[in-house]
Each structure stands twice: as C-alpha cells, then as structure tokens.
Enzyme design. Structure first.
Site, PDB file in Angstrom:
ATOM      1  N   ASP A   1       5.835  -1.640   7.682  1.00 29.78           N
ATOM      2  CA  ASP A   1       4.808  -1.350   5.683  1.00 29.78           C
ATOM      3  C   ASP A   1       4.054  -0.693   6.035  1.00 29.78           C
ATOM      4  OD1 ASP A   1       4.024  -1.518   3.039  1.00 29.78           O
ATOM      5  OD2 ASP A   1       2.476  -2.485   3.948  1.00 29.78           O
ATOM      6  N   LEU A   2       3.640   0.477   5.276  1.00 30.11           N
ATOM      7  CA  LEU A   2       2.551   1.964   5.642  1.00 30.11           C
ATOM      8  C   LEU A   2       1.117   1.146   5.882  1.00 30.11           C
ATOM      9  CD1 LEU A   2       2.901   4.303   7.056  1.00 30.11           C
ATOM     10  CD2 LEU A   2       2.739   5.296   4.719  1.00 30.11           C
ATOM     11  N   ASP A   3       1.057   1.701   4.243  1.00 32.97           N
ATOM     12  CA  ASP A   3      -0.594   1.280   4.007  1.00 32.97           C
ATOM     13  C   ASP A   3      -0.814  -0.885   4.470  1.00 32.97           C
ATOM     14  OD1 ASP A   3      -2.584   1.286   3.008  1.00 32.97           O
ATOM     15  OD2 ASP A   3      -2.035   0.825   0.939  1.00 32.97           O
TER      16      ASP A   3
ATOM     17  N   THR B   1      -4.622   3.449   4.389  1.00 29.52           N
ATOM     18  CA  THR B   1      -5.042   4.094   3.343  1.00 29.52           C
ATOM     19  C   THR B   1      -4.756   4.268   1.827  1.00 29.52           C
ATOM     20  OG1 THR B   1      -2.045   3.995   2.664  1.00 29.52           O
ATOM     21  CG2 THR B   1      -2.968   6.364   3.585  1.00 29.52           C
TER      22      THR B   1
ATOM     23  N   LYS C   1      -3.158  -3.010  -3.806  1.00 35.64           N
ATOM     24  CA  LYS C   1      -2.602  -3.591  -2.101  1.00 35.64           C
ATOM     25  C   LYS C   1      -0.997  -3.989  -2.725  1.00 35.64           C
ATOM     26  CE  LYS C   1      -6.487  -3.483   0.520  1.00 35.64           C
ATOM     27  NZ  LYS C   1      -7.031  -3.774   1.438  1.00 35.64           N
TER      28      LYS C   1
ATOM     29  N   SER D   1       8.129   0.519   2.973  1.00 38.08           N
ATOM     30  CA  SER D   1       6.998   0.824   1.921  1.00 38.08           C
ATOM     31  C   SER D   1       6.830   1.386   0.707  1.00 38.08           C
ATOM     32  CB  SER D   1       6.293   2.519   2.236  1.00 38.08           C
ATOM     33  OG  SER D   1       4.742   3.194   1.532  1.00 38.08           O
ATOM     34  N   ALA D   2       6.494   0.867  -0.153  1.00 41.09           N
ATOM     35  CA  ALA D   2       6.555   1.460  -1.296  1.00 41.09           C
ATOM     36  C   ALA D   2       6.028   2.848  -1.923  1.00 41.09           C
ATOM     37  CB  ALA D   2       5.109   0.470  -2.478  1.00 41.09           C
TER      38      ALA D   2
ATOM     39  N   LYS E   1       8.131  -4.838  -4.308  1.00 43.02           N
ATOM     40  CA  LYS E   1       7.986  -6.131  -4.173  1.00 43.02           C
ATOM     41  C   LYS E   1       7.765  -7.047  -5.057  1.00 43.02           C
ATOM     42  CE  LYS E   1       7.012  -3.286   0.221  1.00 43.02           C
ATOM     43  NZ  LYS E   1       6.426  -2.967   1.110  1.00 43.02           N
TER      44      LYS E   1
ATOM     45  N   GLU F   1       4.390  -7.153   7.621  1.00 38.34           N
ATOM     46  CA  GLU F   1       3.116  -6.398   6.125  1.00 38.34           C
ATOM     47  C   GLU F   1       2.127  -6.916   6.343  1.00 38.34           C
ATOM     48  OE1 GLU F   1       3.313  -6.404   3.214  1.00 38.34           O
ATOM     49  OE2 GLU F   1       5.564  -4.516   2.186  1.00 38.34           O
ATOM     50  N   ASP F   2       1.837  -6.318   5.354  1.00 37.05           N
ATOM     51  CA  ASP F   2       0.078  -6.431   5.491  1.00 37.05           C
ATOM     52  C   ASP F   2       0.268  -7.230   3.456  1.00 37.05           C
ATOM     53  OD1 ASP F   2      -0.187  -4.345   3.733  1.00 37.05           O
ATOM     54  OD2 ASP F   2      -1.601  -4.392   3.675  1.00 37.05           O
TER      55      ASP F   2
HETATM   56  P1  B16 Z   1       2.351   5.650  -4.060  1.00 38.65           P
HETATM   57  P2  B16 Z   1       2.673  -0.279   1.220  1.00 38.65           P
HETATM   58  C1  B16 Z   1       1.809   0.715  -1.776  1.00 38.65           C
HETATM   59  O1  B16 Z   1       1.696   1.042  -0.010  1.00 38.65           O
HETATM   60  C2  B16 Z   1       0.085   1.195  -1.266  1.00 38.65           C
HETATM   61  O2  B16 Z   1      -0.021  -0.594  -0.728  1.00 38.65           O
HETATM   62  C3  B16 Z   1       0.110   0.222  -2.512  1.00 38.65           C
HETATM   63  O3  B16 Z   1      -1.436   1.199  -2.967  1.00 38.65           O
HETATM   64  C4  B16 Z   1       0.942   1.563  -3.245  1.00 38.65           C
HETATM   65  O4  B16 Z   1       0.107   2.126  -5.184  1.00 38.65           O
HETATM   66  C5  B16 Z   1       1.899   2.111  -3.518  1.00 38.65           C
HETATM   67  O5  B16 Z   1       1.579   2.731  -2.386  1.00 38.65           O
HETATM   68  C6  B16 Z   1       2.635   3.527  -3.701  1.00 38.65           C
HETATM   69  O6  B16 Z   1       1.817   4.451  -3.233  1.00 38.65           O
HETATM   70  O7  B16 Z   1       1.094   5.625  -5.383  1.00 38.65           O
HETATM   71  O8  B16 Z   1       1.582   6.659  -2.971  1.00 38.65           O
HETATM   72  O9  B16 Z   1       3.523   6.215  -4.515  1.00 38.65           O
HETATM   73  O10 B16 Z   1       1.910  -0.941   1.293  1.00 38.65           O
HETATM   74  O11 B16 Z   1       4.092   0.228   0.420  1.00 38.65           O
HETATM   75  O12 B16 Z   1       3.359   1.374   2.382  1.00 38.65           O
HETATM   76 MG    MG Z   2       0.867  -2.673   2.809  1.00 43.43          MG
END
Ligand code: B16
Ligand code: MG
Length: 207
Positions: free
Chosen positions: A7-9, A15, A43, A112-113, A143, A167-168
């Site tokens: 996962d990224l964030d 971020t 998140k 990542s999302a 997810k 994952e977090d």
């Molecule tokens: P974007 P992850 C997620 O990242 C964030 O945790 C979440 O807060 C955010 O809404 C989502 O990505 C979408 O991001 O607006 O840049 O497409 O934890 O899945 O890496």
């Molecule tokens: Mg995350």
C-alpha cells in the site's frame, strides 16, 4: 514470500496529511470545519467515497455533478501540494526495506487506492524499485474487495498465497485476507487487527 505488495499512503509515505489539508480547504469553502479526527475515516478509502464521508460530516447534500466538481477541486489542490514531495518524506526504513527485498529476489508491486500513485512514486524517486504498479487507475472495486491485491499478484506472475501485503488500514488488511495473501500491518496507533504481524514502520523489518 516470493512477492511483496505495498500500500502507498501510510506504508511508504504519509500523504494523508496532504489529503487532509486539501479536504479541509474544501470543507471550509463549503462552510464547515473538517477535523483531523474525522480524517481517520478517509485513510485507504477511494476519492469519491472520501468525499461522501466529508459531506456526511458537514451534513451537506450534493448531486453527482456537484460531487464531481468538488472531487476535482480537492484533487487539483492535493496535486499542487504533491509537487514539492521528495525522498525526504519516505517513511522510516521504506526505501531500505524495498531494496532489501529486491536484493533477496522478491518481486515487488504497489497496491494502492490512489490515482496519483505514479506521480507520488516519481516524486519519491522509487518507481524503478517496483516490478508492477496497481493503483486507483487500474482497479474498479475498493478495498476490502481483494481486486487490487489479486491484480498485483497476477502482474508479478505469482499466486496470491506466495505474496505478502503491507497495509496500514483495516479495509486493506481485510482485502489482503480476501485475496488469500499474507499481511503485515503498519500499525502506528496499535488499532489494527487480523494481520499476521504488526510493526510500527517498514524499518522494523530490516535485517
Ligand atoms: P487519490 P492508499 C489512499 O491511498 C489514501 O489513503 C486515501 O486517503 C485516498 O482517498 C485514496 O488513496 C485515493 O487517493 O485521491 O490520490 O486517488 O492508502 O490506498 O495508498
Ligand atoms: Mg494506506
């Protein structure tokens, strides 16, 4: 572990603080305060779902069209903030652990999302460490649906059972479970459950 899916964030970079600032600005424009405690609910959640939670907090109704405009406005602001992102914002041990896995012959994917994941990886200077990138541009189900991790394993040419997810978020842990992957939780607050192992950061996994 033949494959590692990150996962990224919250795992590689924080971020969430920039997401929060951008959502907070949007909320202020809409006439309400968006608190940091409410931000926890965003998140790991997709952009549109995040907006829906924000509007719920503010008690605001909006049409689909209005929601599109709001989400775009927030994203433009968020992307503006990302322009100054660099490797100094990598979370503790993240790059070293990715390099350790690479040296050990483990294949690496992002899971990542975020639709901004390619930009973020470029800004952090770590894109070349990934054999595959699965993000919000390539998945349709959020997810805890396992799609993101099943795709990651497939792109690495591996069975999900041979992959470990990092994952977090609780939804991400459930997604990894649903995919049949192992899962290591990055659990700073000690609030996550259902993982195989819990660490504070990727640096805790360095040998
Ligand atoms: P974007 P992850 C997620 O990242 C964030 O945790 C979440 O807060 C955010 O809404 C989502 O990505 C979408 O991001 O607006 O840049 O497409 O934890 O899945 O890496
Ligand atoms: Mg995350």
């Amino acid at each position: 572990m033949k494959g590692a899916i990150f996962d990224l964030d919250g795992v590689i970079v924080d971020t969430a603080k920039y997401h929060y600032l951008a959502w907070k600005e949007l909320a202020a424009e809409l006439g309400f305060e968006f608190k940091e405690s409410d931000n926890e609910r965003l998140k790991g959640v997709s952009r549109m779902r995040s907006l829906e939670i924000l509007l719920e907090v503010g008690g605001i109704d909006a049409t689909e069209e209005e929601k599109q405009v709001m989400a775009e406005k927030k994203n433009n602001r968020y992307v503006e903030m990302l322009q100054s992102l660099d490797s100094s914002e990598l979370l503790e041990g993240a790059e070293a652990y990715l390099r350790q896995l690479k040296n050990d012959g483990v294949r690496i994917s992002l899971g990542s999302a975020s639709k901004n994941a390619p930009l973020i990886l470029d800004k952090l200077g770590i894109r070349d460490l990934f054999d595959a990138v699965v993000d919000g541009n390539s998945v349709s189900k959020a997810k805890p649906d396992p799609e993101v991790f099943l795709k990651g394993a497939e792109m690495l040419g591996l069975a999900p059972a041979d992959c470990v997810v990092f994952e977090d978020s609780q939804a991400g842990i459930e997604a990894a479970r649903n995919a049949g992957c192992g899962v290591i939780a990055i659990d700073v607050g000690g609030i996550l459950t259902d993982a195989d192992k819990y660490v504070k950061c990727l640096g805790d996994l360095l040998v």
